[in-house]
Design an enzyme around this catalytic site. Sequence first.
Site, PDB file in Angstrom:
ATOM      1  N   CYS A   1      -5.790   8.387   9.064  1.00  0.00           N
ATOM      2  CA  CYS A   1      -6.028   7.692  10.340  1.00  0.00           C
ATOM      3  C   CYS A   1      -5.937   8.671  11.501  1.00  0.00           C
ATOM      4  O   CYS A   1      -5.052   9.533  11.515  1.00  0.00           O
ATOM      5  CB  CYS A   1      -4.980   6.609  10.551  1.00  0.00           C
ATOM      6  SG  CYS A   1      -5.183   5.220   9.462  1.00  0.00           S
TER       7      CYS A   1
ATOM      8  N   ASP B   1       3.607   0.826  12.473  1.00  0.00           N
ATOM      9  CA  ASP B   1       2.431   0.162  11.894  1.00  0.00           C
ATOM     10  C   ASP B   1       2.273  -1.277  12.391  1.00  0.00           C
ATOM     11  O   ASP B   1       1.242  -1.905  12.136  1.00  0.00           O
ATOM     12  CB  ASP B   1       2.517   0.170  10.359  1.00  0.00           C
ATOM     13  CG  ASP B   1       2.410   1.575   9.796  1.00  0.00           C
ATOM     14  OD1 ASP B   1       1.891   2.460  10.487  1.00  0.00           O
ATOM     15  OD2 ASP B   1       2.861   1.789   8.655  1.00  0.00           O
TER      16      ASP B   1
ATOM     17  N   ARG C   1      -9.315  -0.329   4.224  1.00  0.00           N
ATOM     18  CA  ARG C   1      -8.422   0.713   3.686  1.00  0.00           C
ATOM     19  C   ARG C   1      -7.023   0.162   3.449  1.00  0.00           C
ATOM     20  O   ARG C   1      -6.293   0.679   2.596  1.00  0.00           O
ATOM     21  CB  ARG C   1      -8.321   1.891   4.674  1.00  0.00           C
ATOM     22  CG  ARG C   1      -9.532   2.780   4.679  1.00  0.00           C
ATOM     23  CD  ARG C   1      -9.329   3.940   5.633  1.00  0.00           C
ATOM     24  NE  ARG C   1      -8.122   4.669   5.296  1.00  0.00           N
ATOM     25  CZ  ARG C   1      -7.456   5.470   6.116  1.00  0.00           C
ATOM     26  NH1 ARG C   1      -7.897   5.668   7.340  1.00  0.00           N
ATOM     27  NH2 ARG C   1      -6.364   6.084   5.739  1.00  0.00           N
TER      28      ARG C   1
ATOM     29  N   ASP D   1       3.586  20.749   8.643  1.00  0.00           N
ATOM     30  CA  ASP D   1       4.558  21.847   8.685  1.00  0.00           C
ATOM     31  C   ASP D   1       5.865  21.506   7.952  1.00  0.00           C
ATOM     32  O   ASP D   1       6.465  22.366   7.300  1.00  0.00           O
ATOM     33  CB  ASP D   1       4.858  22.220  10.145  1.00  0.00           C
ATOM     34  CG  ASP D   1       5.331  21.025  10.956  1.00  0.00           C
ATOM     35  OD1 ASP D   1       4.683  19.963  10.878  1.00  0.00           O
ATOM     36  OD2 ASP D   1       6.358  21.130  11.652  1.00  0.00           O
TER      37      ASP D   1
ATOM     38  N   LYS E   1       0.842  -1.216   0.000  1.00  0.00           N
ATOM     39  CA  LYS E   1       0.000   0.000   0.000  1.00  0.00           C
ATOM     40  C   LYS E   1       0.867   1.252   0.000  1.00  0.00           C
ATOM     41  O   LYS E   1       0.662   2.161  -0.801  1.00  0.00           O
ATOM     42  CB  LYS E   1      -0.901  -0.006   1.243  1.00  0.00           C
ATOM     43  CG  LYS E   1      -1.527   1.336   1.561  1.00  0.00           C
ATOM     44  CD  LYS E   1      -2.462   1.256   2.740  1.00  0.00           C
ATOM     45  CE  LYS E   1      -1.908   1.657   4.082  1.00  0.00           C
ATOM     46  NZ  LYS E   1      -1.593   3.079   4.281  1.00  0.00           N
ATOM     47  N   ASN E   2       1.858   1.287   0.921  1.00  0.00           N
ATOM     48  CA  ASN E   2       2.615   2.525   1.095  1.00  0.00           C
ATOM     49  C   ASN E   2       3.700   2.724   0.039  1.00  0.00           C
ATOM     50  O   ASN E   2       4.432   3.711   0.091  1.00  0.00           O
ATOM     51  CB  ASN E   2       3.161   2.621   2.517  1.00  0.00           C
ATOM     52  CG  ASN E   2       2.040   2.934   3.501  1.00  0.00           C
ATOM     53  OD1 ASN E   2       0.936   3.317   3.095  1.00  0.00           O
ATOM     54  ND2 ASN E   2       2.305   2.770   4.789  1.00  0.00           N
TER      55      ASN E   2
ATOM     56  N   ILE F   1       6.347   7.379  17.640  1.00  0.00           N
ATOM     57  CA  ILE F   1       6.117   8.164  16.407  1.00  0.00           C
ATOM     58  C   ILE F   1       4.804   8.963  16.469  1.00  0.00           C
ATOM     59  O   ILE F   1       4.772  10.134  16.112  1.00  0.00           O
ATOM     60  CB  ILE F   1       6.083   7.242  15.158  1.00  0.00           C
ATOM     61  CG1 ILE F   1       7.270   6.269  15.160  1.00  0.00           C
ATOM     62  CG2 ILE F   1       6.003   8.056  13.858  1.00  0.00           C
ATOM     63  CD1 ILE F   1       8.585   6.789  14.693  1.00  0.00           C
TER      64      ILE F   1
ATOM     65  N   ARG G   1      -4.513  10.642   4.311  1.00  0.00           N
ATOM     66  CA  ARG G   1      -3.323  11.466   4.526  1.00  0.00           C
ATOM     67  C   ARG G   1      -2.465  11.512   3.253  1.00  0.00           C
ATOM     68  O   ARG G   1      -1.827  12.515   2.946  1.00  0.00           O
ATOM     69  CB  ARG G   1      -2.537  10.838   5.675  1.00  0.00           C
ATOM     70  CG  ARG G   1      -1.139  11.324   5.879  1.00  0.00           C
ATOM     71  CD  ARG G   1      -1.102  12.606   6.669  1.00  0.00           C
ATOM     72  NE  ARG G   1       0.250  13.030   6.954  1.00  0.00           N
ATOM     73  CZ  ARG G   1       0.557  14.143   7.575  1.00  0.00           C
ATOM     74  NH1 ARG G   1      -0.385  14.957   7.985  1.00  0.00           N
ATOM     75  NH2 ARG G   1       1.801  14.486   7.798  1.00  0.00           N
TER      76      ARG G   1
ATOM     77  N   ARG H   1      -0.727  14.824  13.291  1.00  0.00           N
ATOM     78  CA  ARG H   1      -0.302  14.711  11.900  1.00  0.00           C
ATOM     79  C   ARG H   1      -0.258  16.059  11.163  1.00  0.00           C
ATOM     80  O   ARG H   1      -0.960  16.285  10.172  1.00  0.00           O
ATOM     81  CB  ARG H   1      -1.160  13.686  11.161  1.00  0.00           C
ATOM     82  CG  ARG H   1      -1.184  12.360  11.905  1.00  0.00           C
ATOM     83  CD  ARG H   1      -1.744  11.248  11.109  1.00  0.00           C
ATOM     84  NE  ARG H   1      -0.779  10.629  10.214  1.00  0.00           N
ATOM     85  CZ  ARG H   1      -1.074   9.661   9.364  1.00  0.00           C
ATOM     86  NH1 ARG H   1      -2.292   9.225   9.270  1.00  0.00           N
ATOM     87  NH2 ARG H   1      -0.144   9.142   8.597  1.00  0.00           N
TER      88      ARG H   1
HETATM   89  N1  EPU Z   1       5.234  15.037  11.280  1.00  0.00           N
HETATM   90  C1  EPU Z   1       5.222  16.379  11.618  1.00  0.00           C
HETATM   91  N2  EPU Z   1       5.085  17.281  10.606  1.00  0.00           N
HETATM   92  C2  EPU Z   1       4.960  16.911   9.300  1.00  0.00           C
HETATM   93  C3  EPU Z   1       4.993  15.545   8.970  1.00  0.00           C
HETATM   94  C4  EPU Z   1       5.123  14.622   9.982  1.00  0.00           C
HETATM   95  O1  EPU Z   1       5.313  16.730  12.789  1.00  0.00           O
HETATM   96  O2  EPU Z   1       4.828  17.808   8.442  1.00  0.00           O
HETATM   97  C5  EPU Z   1       5.384  14.055  12.363  1.00  0.00           C
HETATM   98  C6  EPU Z   1       4.154  13.144  12.507  1.00  0.00           C
HETATM   99  O3  EPU Z   1       3.126  13.757  13.247  1.00  0.00           O
HETATM  100  C7  EPU Z   1       4.767  11.932  13.189  1.00  0.00           C
HETATM  101  C8  EPU Z   1       6.181  11.879  12.598  1.00  0.00           C
HETATM  102  O4  EPU Z   1       6.422  13.170  12.023  1.00  0.00           O
HETATM  103  O5  EPU Z   1       4.841  12.170  14.556  1.00  0.00           O
HETATM  104  C9  EPU Z   1       6.404  10.847  11.539  1.00  0.00           C
HETATM  105  O6  EPU Z   1       5.334  10.842  10.620  1.00  0.00           O
HETATM  106  P1  EPU Z   1       5.536  10.586   9.072  1.00  0.00           P
HETATM  107  O7  EPU Z   1       5.381  11.866   8.351  1.00  0.00           O
HETATM  108  O8  EPU Z   1       6.767   9.771   8.836  1.00  0.00           O
HETATM  109  O9  EPU Z   1       4.261   9.685   8.753  1.00  0.00           O
HETATM  110  P2  EPU Z   1       3.517   9.681   7.370  1.00  0.00           P
HETATM  111  O10 EPU Z   1       4.491   9.914   6.292  1.00  0.00           O
HETATM  112  O11 EPU Z   1       2.311  10.543   7.455  1.00  0.00           O
HETATM  113  C10 EPU Z   1       3.830   7.153   6.797  1.00  0.00           C
HETATM  114  C11 EPU Z   1       2.908   5.999   6.526  1.00  0.00           C
HETATM  115  C12 EPU Z   1       2.236   5.602   7.830  1.00  0.00           C
HETATM  116  C13 EPU Z   1       3.315   5.205   8.828  1.00  0.00           C
HETATM  117  C14 EPU Z   1       4.292   6.380   9.022  1.00  0.00           C
HETATM  118  C15 EPU Z   1       5.469   6.052   9.915  1.00  0.00           C
HETATM  119  C16 EPU Z   1       2.203   6.353   4.259  1.00  0.00           C
HETATM  120  C17 EPU Z   1       1.115   6.735   3.324  1.00  0.00           C
HETATM  121  N3  EPU Z   1       1.911   6.412   5.551  1.00  0.00           N
HETATM  122  O12 EPU Z   1       2.995   8.189   7.309  1.00  0.00           O
HETATM  123  O13 EPU Z   1       1.415   4.487   7.541  1.00  0.00           O
HETATM  124  O14 EPU Z   1       2.720   4.882  10.058  1.00  0.00           O
HETATM  125  O15 EPU Z   1       4.820   6.780   7.739  1.00  0.00           O
HETATM  126  O16 EPU Z   1       6.167   4.980   9.409  1.00  0.00           O
HETATM  127  O17 EPU Z   1       3.295   6.005   3.830  1.00  0.00           O
HETATM  128  C18 EPU Z   1      -0.501   3.142   7.646  1.00  0.00           C
HETATM  129  O18 EPU Z   1      -0.085   2.572   6.630  1.00  0.00           O
HETATM  130  O19 EPU Z   1      -1.488   2.709   8.307  1.00  0.00           O
HETATM  131  C19 EPU Z   1       0.173   4.353   8.108  1.00  0.00           C
HETATM  132  C20 EPU Z   1      -0.360   5.177   8.994  1.00  0.00           C
END
Ligand code: EPU
Length: 418
Positions: A116, A305, A398, A124, A22-23, A327, A92, A121
Amino acid sequence: MQRFIIKGQKPLSGEIKVNGAKNAALKFLSAALLSADKWTLSNIPQIEDIFTLAKLIQSLGVNLSYDKDAFSVHAIQDPKTDLNPDLAIKLRASVLLTGPLIARCGHVFLPYPGGCAIGQRPIDIFLKGFSSLGVKIKAKNNGYVLTTSSLRGNKFFFPQVSVTATETLMMAACLARGKTLLWNAACEPEIPFLADFLNQCGAKIKGAGTPFIEIEGVSRINGGDIAMMSDRIEMGTFAVLAVACGNNTIKIINCQPEHAQSLWLKLKEAGAKIKLGPDWVEVQHANNIRAVDLKTQEYPGFATDLQAPFCVLMTRARGVSLIHETIFESRLFYTDILNHMGARIIMADPHRAIVVGPTQLCGQKIISPDIRAGIALLIAGLMAKGETIIENIYQIDRGYEKIEERLRGLGADIKRVS
Ligand code: EPU
């Protein structure tokens, strides 16, 4: 509204196949907008998040069609650049589209993305990253308008490691003028997988899969064909499920075990009997599971995850385990539901839960809160005495394709009812 009805404690064994990731698929569907040529993508999982992103991309006027797991995306003309708020709020991953759109068209309207409910999330880091590449940002109508006359390469240090922010800025920088350096980048395996394919299509990316990525901008990205890598989170989920519920050998096939080293370490420490092949994992029945502590980390650390499925396993382990989620700040609230099923879990604070085991879970009527907690509760239902009813299974669909059919193949008693 559909629900799952599970009769727990059935003996599970046999073989289960892992689907495309998925990711990774969400990133490739988005990256296809960088090119005016056709991208043909196969081994895409048939899950709700993919269908939602596909609809969002189609709403931009891009030719996107699919037949089962094979998708074709052809952004022959410049796409529209205002993302539909009703679709964007559902996932997201809608934020990923900002990278290709700003690079190709110089404009994007990004409604605040949903997804989710696992924490605040914020976005910034995306905005700071875009700003360093020369993008002007204005808040408008519960979202942001991003504009630029031309992206210019720059050095950007991620203040916090972020998977989708790394991917989004890496995609955007492919079409920027000059060189971009992304430091403190995320290292998840889906990132080098995407970078390698972009390079095949004409991009110039070095270092993806390390914290230092260097991108030399090019003037165009070509078309191409690729099959998605297998889903490491689905593989890990099935492995935990096999340890928790297997009464004989369960073989997980079509997977890449090297992508879950920290999980294998933890499962073995807990007493699980696991054999790893090049593209399979075999889990043998083990009676005595020991409590072990767990701390989630960025890749290659223990994946957030997989935290919820692992926590469910710990309810049948002997001893006390500390589950430390580093995280996301709201990713442990499903433990209340496990307590309702008979677990003994104490929330020390929003990031730490203490699991006292072993306990016998009992079937209850429960609600799936998000994708990963949802699948963890499904595993809890398979372990539990009696009948478990899971509502809101959209939150499982999902991320996991036809999960009930695939689990029935292992002997699970689970049905979907409307
Ligand atoms: N964060 C910020 N600011 C930002 C972006 C992120 O503070 O602008 C923080 C987040 O709040 C979090 C940390 O940085 O505390 C890390 O979040 P990250 O951005 O890495 O998460 P993501 O990219 O939104 C992806 C996966 C998630 C997975 C996370 C961590 C996808 C589409 N989603 O999310 O997958 O949990 O990385 O590995 O790739 C899932 O598949 O169910 C899922 C939630």
